[in-house]
Design a protein around this motif. Structure first.
Motif, PDB file in Angstrom:
ATOM      1  N   UNK A  68       0.788  -1.233   0.000  1.00 20.73           N
ATOM      2  CA  UNK A  68       0.000   0.000   0.000  1.00 20.73           C
ATOM      3  C   UNK A  68       0.826   1.292   0.000  1.00 20.73           C
ATOM      4  N   UNK A  69       2.117   1.186   0.243  1.00 19.45           N
ATOM      5  CA  UNK A  69       2.938   2.399   0.314  1.00 19.45           C
ATOM      6  C   UNK A  69       3.520   2.807  -1.034  1.00 19.45           C
ATOM      7  N   UNK A  70       3.288   2.017  -2.069  1.00 19.47           N
ATOM      8  CA  UNK A  70       3.823   2.311  -3.395  1.00 19.47           C
ATOM      9  C   UNK A  70       3.409   3.728  -3.816  1.00 19.47           C
ATOM     10  N   UNK A  71       4.414   4.623  -3.949  1.00 18.52           N
ATOM     11  CA  UNK A  71       4.217   6.020  -4.341  1.00 18.52           C
ATOM     12  C   UNK A  71       3.334   6.820  -3.389  1.00 18.52           C
ATOM     13  N   UNK A  72       3.161   6.358  -2.175  1.00 18.28           N
ATOM     14  CA  UNK A  72       2.334   7.055  -1.186  1.00 18.28           C
ATOM     15  C   UNK A  72       3.170   8.131  -0.482  1.00 18.28           C
ATOM     16  N   UNK A  73       2.684   9.377  -0.437  1.00 17.58           N
ATOM     17  CA  UNK A  73       3.401  10.417   0.307  1.00 17.58           C
ATOM     18  C   UNK A  73       3.447  10.083   1.803  1.00 17.58           C
ATOM     19  N   UNK A  74       4.633  10.179   2.359  1.00 18.92           N
ATOM     20  CA  UNK A  74       4.862   9.807   3.761  1.00 18.92           C
ATOM     21  C   UNK A  74       5.566  10.944   4.488  1.00 18.92           C
ATOM     22  N   UNK A 118      13.741   1.804   5.476  1.00 17.36           N
ATOM     23  CA  UNK A 118      12.747   0.740   5.308  1.00 17.36           C
ATOM     24  C   UNK A 118      11.705   1.158   4.274  1.00 17.36           C
ATOM     25  N   UNK A 119      11.194   2.380   4.387  1.00 19.66           N
ATOM     26  CA  UNK A 119      10.128   2.839   3.497  1.00 19.66           C
ATOM     27  C   UNK A 119      10.607   3.074   2.070  1.00 19.66           C
ATOM     28  N   UNK A 120      11.900   3.268   1.899  1.00 25.15           N
ATOM     29  CA  UNK A 120      12.477   3.500   0.577  1.00 25.15           C
ATOM     30  C   UNK A 120      12.924   2.200  -0.096  1.00 25.15           C
ATOM     31  N   UNK A 121      12.815   1.088   0.601  1.00 22.92           N
ATOM     32  CA  UNK A 121      13.309  -0.203   0.094  1.00 22.92           C
ATOM     33  C   UNK A 121      12.435  -0.747  -1.024  1.00 22.92           C
ATOM     34  N   UNK A 122      13.029  -1.575  -1.902  1.00 22.36           N
ATOM     35  CA  UNK A 122      12.226  -2.251  -2.925  1.00 22.36           C
ATOM     36  C   UNK A 122      11.105  -3.047  -2.264  1.00 22.36           C
ATOM     37  N   UNK A 123       9.924  -2.993  -2.842  1.00 15.67           N
ATOM     38  CA  UNK A 123       8.770  -3.663  -2.262  1.00 15.67           C
ATOM     39  C   UNK A 123       7.939  -2.757  -1.388  1.00 15.67           C
ATOM     40  N   UNK A 124       8.514  -1.626  -0.983  1.00 17.31           N
ATOM     41  CA  UNK A 124       7.770  -0.640  -0.198  1.00 17.31           C
ATOM     42  C   UNK A 124       7.571   0.604  -1.070  1.00 17.31           C
TER      43      UNK A 124
END
Length: 157
Positions: free
Chosen positions: A68-74, A96-102
């Motif tokens: 769900x975090x794919x391209x989501x502003x955080x 963690x949030x910048x990792x592949x899969x996130x």
């Protein structure tokens, strides 16, 4: 006025890679809320200079099951009893949030770190330090602008 929903993660079970096919319903409910949101704000404590195990576990569920975090502003905010104000946990969470899969879109700059929080909150957990309140307002305003930029960029591409 933007709507903010606070979501606790305390009832989500620990991640178990062997049980990904039977992921808990609460993980899917959380993923759906994240996907529907314009942006996500992480309020994170610092435990031994890293994210709490419970948050890491939730991120593992989400990045394995739904993404769900794919391209989501955080935006990341943190607080600590010490003078460093959660700087290390924010670095850890950004990785963690910048990792592949996130693949989240993490707001650059405006790291919102509250230090010495014992002195900045009253007995009812209200933030009473006026300079911290002003700084948080500035950070949240910047986050709203960041959300618009990220979402506009996604539409154009």
């Amino acid at each position: 006025m933007p709507k903010v929903e606070v979501i606790e993660i305390k009832d989500i079970p620990l991640f178990n890679e062997d049980d990904m096919q039977n992921s808990p319903k609460c993980v899917h409910v959380l993923a759906e809320k994240i996907m529907q949101a314009d942006g996500v704000i992480f309020g994170v404590p610092e435990y031994d200079h890293a994210v709490p195990a419970s948050l890491k576990s939730v991120l593992e569920w989400l990045s394995s099951v739904e993404h769900p975090f794919e391209n989501k502003p955080i935006m990341i905010v943190g607080a600590s009893y010490g003078v460093q104000g959660s700087v290390r946990v924010q670095i850890n969470l950004r990785q963690i949030l910048d990792a592949p899969g996130v693949n989240a879109q993490i707001m650059p700059g405006h790291e919102c770190m509250l230090s010495n929080v014992r002195e900045k909150f009253d007995e009812n957990d209200n933030l009473i330090d006026s300079s911290s309140v002003a700084f948080l307002a500035e950070c949240f305003g910047s986050f709203l602008s960041f959300i618009k930029i990220v979402n506009l960029d996604l539409v154009e591409n």
